[in-house]
Design a protein around this motif. Structure first.
Motif, PDB file in Angstrom:
ATOM      1  N   GLY A 126      25.341  37.892  47.005  1.00  0.00           N
ATOM      2  CA  GLY A 126      26.021  38.820  47.899  1.00  0.00           C
ATOM      3  C   GLY A 126      25.559  38.662  49.329  1.00  0.00           C
ATOM      4  N   ALA A 127      24.248  38.507  49.518  1.00  0.00           N
ATOM      5  CA  ALA A 127      23.698  38.347  50.870  1.00  0.00           C
ATOM      6  C   ALA A 127      24.134  37.023  51.493  1.00  0.00           C
ATOM      7  CB  ALA A 127      22.172  38.434  50.817  1.00  0.00           C
ATOM      8  N   LYS A 128      24.154  35.962  50.700  1.00  0.00           N
ATOM      9  CA  LYS A 128      24.499  34.636  51.226  1.00  0.00           C
ATOM     10  C   LYS A 128      25.986  34.502  51.560  1.00  0.00           C
ATOM     11  CE  LYS A 128      20.853  31.940  51.450  1.00  0.00           C
ATOM     12  NZ  LYS A 128      20.515  31.214  52.694  1.00  0.00           N
ATOM     13  N   LEU A 129      26.831  35.139  50.737  1.00  0.00           N
ATOM     14  CA  LEU A 129      28.279  34.937  50.886  1.00  0.00           C
ATOM     15  C   LEU A 129      28.985  36.124  51.537  1.00  0.00           C
ATOM     16  CD1 LEU A 129      28.895  33.341  47.380  1.00  0.00           C
ATOM     17  CD2 LEU A 129      28.809  32.149  49.576  1.00  0.00           C
ATOM     18  N   GLY A 130      28.243  37.177  51.847  1.00  0.00           N
ATOM     19  CA  GLY A 130      28.848  38.338  52.481  1.00  0.00           C
ATOM     20  C   GLY A 130      29.744  39.136  51.556  1.00  0.00           C
ATOM     21  N   LYS A 131      29.375  39.183  50.273  1.00  0.00           N
ATOM     22  CA  LYS A 131      30.148  39.922  49.279  1.00  0.00           C
ATOM     23  C   LYS A 131      29.263  40.977  48.627  1.00  0.00           C
ATOM     24  CE  LYS A 131      33.751  37.189  49.706  1.00  0.00           C
ATOM     25  NZ  LYS A 131      35.001  37.670  50.333  1.00  0.00           N
ATOM     26  N   THR A 132      29.860  42.089  48.192  1.00  0.00           N
ATOM     27  CA  THR A 132      29.090  43.103  47.483  1.00  0.00           C
ATOM     28  C   THR A 132      28.823  42.634  46.050  1.00  0.00           C
ATOM     29  OG1 THR A 132      31.039  44.277  46.667  1.00  0.00           O
ATOM     30  CG2 THR A 132      30.185  44.931  48.835  1.00  0.00           C
ATOM     31  N   GLU A 133      27.790  43.208  45.437  1.00  0.00           N
ATOM     32  CA  GLU A 133      27.477  42.854  44.056  1.00  0.00           C
ATOM     33  C   GLU A 133      28.611  43.230  43.114  1.00  0.00           C
ATOM     34  OE1 GLU A 133      23.573  44.088  42.729  1.00  0.00           O
ATOM     35  OE2 GLU A 133      22.778  43.913  44.766  1.00  0.00           O
ATOM     36  N   SER A 134      29.249  44.392  43.354  1.00  0.00           N
ATOM     37  CA  SER A 134      30.355  44.818  42.490  1.00  0.00           C
ATOM     38  C   SER A 134      31.549  43.875  42.620  1.00  0.00           C
ATOM     39  CB  SER A 134      30.771  46.250  42.829  1.00  0.00           C
ATOM     40  OG  SER A 134      31.238  46.332  44.167  1.00  0.00           O
ATOM     41  N   TYR A 135      31.780  43.350  43.821  1.00  0.00           N
ATOM     42  CA  TYR A 135      32.873  42.385  44.028  1.00  0.00           C
ATOM     43  C   TYR A 135      32.641  41.141  43.166  1.00  0.00           C
ATOM     44  CZ  TYR A 135      35.761  38.864  46.385  1.00  0.00           C
ATOM     45  OH  TYR A 135      36.659  37.856  46.658  1.00  0.00           O
ATOM     46  N   ILE A 136      31.421  40.611  43.206  1.00  0.00           N
ATOM     47  CA  ILE A 136      31.113  39.396  42.445  1.00  0.00           C
ATOM     48  C   ILE A 136      31.210  39.657  40.949  1.00  0.00           C
ATOM     49  CG2 ILE A 136      29.292  37.715  41.929  1.00  0.00           C
ATOM     50  CD1 ILE A 136      28.323  38.099  44.830  1.00  0.00           C
ATOM     51  N   LYS A 137      30.710  40.824  40.522  1.00  0.00           N
ATOM     52  CA  LYS A 137      30.753  41.157  39.097  1.00  0.00           C
ATOM     53  C   LYS A 137      32.188  41.285  38.597  1.00  0.00           C
ATOM     54  CE  LYS A 137      28.779  44.272  35.653  1.00  0.00           C
ATOM     55  NZ  LYS A 137      30.010  44.286  34.869  1.00  0.00           N
ATOM     56  N   LEU A 164      49.736  37.370  36.625  1.00  0.00           N
ATOM     57  CA  LEU A 164      48.893  38.559  36.575  1.00  0.00           C
ATOM     58  C   LEU A 164      48.074  38.657  37.852  1.00  0.00           C
ATOM     59  CD1 LEU A 164      47.329  38.569  32.967  1.00  0.00           C
ATOM     60  CD2 LEU A 164      48.812  40.332  33.931  1.00  0.00           C
ATOM     61  N   THR A 165      48.067  39.823  38.460  1.00  0.00           N
ATOM     62  CA  THR A 165      47.132  40.066  39.550  1.00  0.00           C
ATOM     63  C   THR A 165      45.789  40.458  38.926  1.00  0.00           C
ATOM     64  OG1 THR A 165      47.587  42.437  39.747  1.00  0.00           O
ATOM     65  CG2 THR A 165      49.034  40.931  40.952  1.00  0.00           C
ATOM     66  N   GLU A 166      44.754  40.410  39.734  1.00  0.00           N
ATOM     67  CA  GLU A 166      43.439  40.830  39.237  1.00  0.00           C
ATOM     68  C   GLU A 166      43.476  42.300  38.819  1.00  0.00           C
ATOM     69  OE1 GLU A 166      40.053  39.304  41.729  1.00  0.00           O
ATOM     70  OE2 GLU A 166      41.731  38.496  42.898  1.00  0.00           O
ATOM     71  N   ASP A 167      44.181  43.125  39.594  1.00  0.00           N
ATOM     72  CA  ASP A 167      44.258  44.548  39.278  1.00  0.00           C
ATOM     73  C   ASP A 167      44.963  44.799  37.946  1.00  0.00           C
ATOM     74  OD1 ASP A 167      42.933  45.218  41.581  1.00  0.00           O
ATOM     75  OD2 ASP A 167      44.740  45.610  42.744  1.00  0.00           O
ATOM     76  N   GLN A 168      45.914  43.949  37.598  1.00  0.00           N
ATOM     77  CA  GLN A 168      46.578  44.081  36.298  1.00  0.00           C
ATOM     78  C   GLN A 168      45.653  43.668  35.161  1.00  0.00           C
ATOM     79  OE1 GLN A 168      50.134  41.658  37.486  1.00  0.00           O
ATOM     80  NE2 GLN A 168      51.238  43.149  36.215  1.00  0.00           N
ATOM     81  N   ALA A 169      44.867  42.640  35.368  1.00  0.00           N
ATOM     82  CA  ALA A 169      44.034  42.096  34.295  1.00  0.00           C
ATOM     83  C   ALA A 169      42.797  42.950  34.013  1.00  0.00           C
ATOM     84  CB  ALA A 169      43.606  40.666  34.649  1.00  0.00           C
ATOM     85  N   LEU A 170      42.164  43.473  35.049  1.00  0.00           N
ATOM     86  CA  LEU A 170      40.854  44.110  34.882  1.00  0.00           C
ATOM     87  C   LEU A 170      40.840  45.327  33.952  1.00  0.00           C
ATOM     88  CD1 LEU A 170      39.350  43.656  38.460  1.00  0.00           C
ATOM     89  CD2 LEU A 170      38.568  42.608  36.333  1.00  0.00           C
ATOM     90  N   PRO A 171      41.888  46.172  33.877  1.00  0.00           N
ATOM     91  CA  PRO A 171      41.829  47.293  32.928  1.00  0.00           C
ATOM     92  C   PRO A 171      41.684  46.859  31.473  1.00  0.00           C
ATOM     93  CG  PRO A 171      43.562  47.675  34.541  1.00  0.00           C
ATOM     94  CD  PRO A 171      43.083  46.262  34.729  1.00  0.00           C
ATOM     95  N   LEU A 172      42.017  45.601  31.163  1.00  0.00           N
ATOM     96  CA  LEU A 172      41.974  45.118  29.778  1.00  0.00           C
ATOM     97  C   LEU A 172      40.696  44.347  29.461  1.00  0.00           C
ATOM     98  CD1 LEU A 172      45.628  43.710  29.708  1.00  0.00           C
ATOM     99  CD2 LEU A 172      44.870  45.938  28.846  1.00  0.00           C
ATOM    100  N   LYS A 173      39.836  44.133  30.447  1.00  0.00           N
ATOM    101  CA  LYS A 173      38.719  43.211  30.305  1.00  0.00           C
ATOM    102  C   LYS A 173      37.714  43.611  29.227  1.00  0.00           C
ATOM    103  CE  LYS A 173      36.014  45.442  33.967  1.00  0.00           C
ATOM    104  NZ  LYS A 173      34.965  45.985  33.102  1.00  0.00           N
ATOM    105  N   ASP A 174      37.559  44.927  28.975  1.00  0.00           N
ATOM    106  CA  ASP A 174      36.548  45.394  28.018  1.00  0.00           C
ATOM    107  C   ASP A 174      37.084  45.564  26.598  1.00  0.00           C
ATOM    108  OD1 ASP A 174      34.540  45.514  29.958  1.00  0.00           O
ATOM    109  OD2 ASP A 174      35.196  47.496  30.620  1.00  0.00           O
TER     110      ASP A 174
END
Length: 401
Positions: A126-137, A164-174
């Motif tokens: 996150g620090a190296k790429l300027g992304k939050t940890e939750s974004y990467i996860k 599929l957008t990411e928002d469409q896919a993520l609710p099914l991930k678990d």
């Protein structure tokens, strides 16, 4: 920063770089642009063995120049030798490129986090790429899906058929693997909004619905799954309501006898064809059995009706007592049994009904049969769970005695 011309024959692609998928149409457009205007931006390479060079970034420009048959290409030669530093630079560069897909990005993060050559952490990345940890996860969560689904996941928020957008896919991930990919493919095919996908995911996470029922629900279309969710939630809300006063008990029992909210939804879904008649048969018969009452001498007459409930301890005009509630439930159950016995809904009858249909009508008919059986299975799952709870309470009472 020096720019040097290097022969194309001395340059090799990096087989381990994070970006491996290139849109053919976009690559052809880049090739035409370089042919007309020349290469405006050099690629970056590092020195390799035997006087050769390996690309750090700029693969598309390299491929376009190679297609045009150019003898050499302008390059920036990097002195970097650390694998982590080089790979992070490749990821950072590709994050600025439009064609870097969500799956390629996720695979790059997963590689940095888990491969022994890097063994990095979320915080460091996150620090190296300027992304939050939750974004990467969240990006890495996309890798829960199988290859067929990954191919459909694209950047952006626009909902498109067979994408599929990411928002469409993520609710099914678990969800368990046996449901996750199948539902994702259904969502892509039927262009389901994110909110609808979240509702369907909640249906498949519900512990009160059996695995066998969930497996059968996978055959439904997206809209049919949404209708099943709506009926199931309505039934749960009905069960959560306080008992109605006796004055309305007959109406409530009549509604249960005709199938309740689930049956009404099944009738609406059935349409105007023969499938609606099949779905509605169970609703029409109980009402007739209740009207005929003692004259018919059938199952409804043999059981306790609303009148015996009064003699069993309910004061006129008063609230519903346990005895009257029991009588109403028994009446509803016996009316339902009568309807099932009278309805011509055998497997042979369904198959005969489908034989005369054209392929399109037969497919629609099959969907309606699945919709009806799915609702019945959900209701059966609810009843089974209730029966188990009742049996458990009885066992606990016996143990205390």
């Amino acid at each position: 920063m020096d720019i040097v011309q290097i022969d194309l024959s001395l340059i090799d692609e990096d087989k381990h770089q994070p970006r491996s998928r290139f849109d053919e149409e976009a690559l052809q457009e880049l090739t035409r642009s370089i042919e007309q205007l020349g290469l405006l931006s050099p690629i970056k390479v590092r020195k390799a063995e035997n006087g050769r060079y390996t690309i750090i970034y700029g693969n598309r420009r390299y491929l376009a120049c190679k297609t045009l048959g150019l003898p050499s290409i302008p390059c920036i030669v990097s002195a970097a030798t650390d694998a982590m530093e080089i790979y992070l630079e490749q990821v950072a560069e590709n994050l600025t490129r439009e064609g870097f897909s969500p799956i390629e990005e996720a695979e790059a993060y997963h590689k940095l986090l888990h491969e022994s050559a890097f063994n990095s952490s979320l915080k460091y990345l996150g620090a190296k790429l300027g992304k939050t940890e939750s974004y990467i996860k969240k990006k890495c969560d996309l890798l829960n899906f199988g290859p067929a689904v990954r191919e459909l996941i694209v950047k952006g928020t626009e909902i498109r058929k067979d994408r599929l957008t990411e928002d469409q896919a993520l609710p099914l991930k678990d969800l368990p693997m046996e449901y996750r990919d199948s539902l994702a493919l259904t969502a892509a095919r039927d262009e389901l909004p994110v909110g609808d996908i979240k509702r369907i995911a909640r249906l498949f996470k519900d512990p009160d619905i059996s695995d066998a029922t969930k497996a059968k629900l996978l055959y439904k279309t997206g809209p049919a799954l949404l209708e099943t969710w709506s009926v199931y939630e309505s039934n749960k809300a009905e069960r959560g309501k306080k008992p109605e006063p006796k004055a309305r008990a007959g109406t409530s029992a009549g509604r249960e006898a005709t199938g309740g909210p689930g049956q009404e939804a099944a009738e609406r879904e059935g349409g105007d064809g023969s499938a609606r008649e099949a779905a509605g048969a169970g609703a029409q018969e109980p009402a007739g059995a209740a009207e005929s009452g003692t004259d018919a001498g059938g199952p409804a007459a043999a059981g306790s009706g609303a009148a015996p409930a009064e003699t069993d301890g309910t004061a006129r005009g008063g609230g519903e007592t346990p005895a009257s509630a029991e009588a109403a439930v028994r009446a509803g159950m016996q009316a339902l049994l009568a309807a099932l016995s009278a309805a011509e809904l055998s497997a042979e009858a369904l198959e005969r009904a489908a034989e005369s249909m054209d392929p399109a009508a037969r497919e629609a008919f099959a969907e309606q049969v699945h919709a009806l059986t799915g609702k019945l299975e959900l209701r059966l799952a609810e009843w089974t769970a209730a029966g188990n709870r009742i049996a458990g309470s009885r066992s606990a009472d016996s143990a205390r005695l």
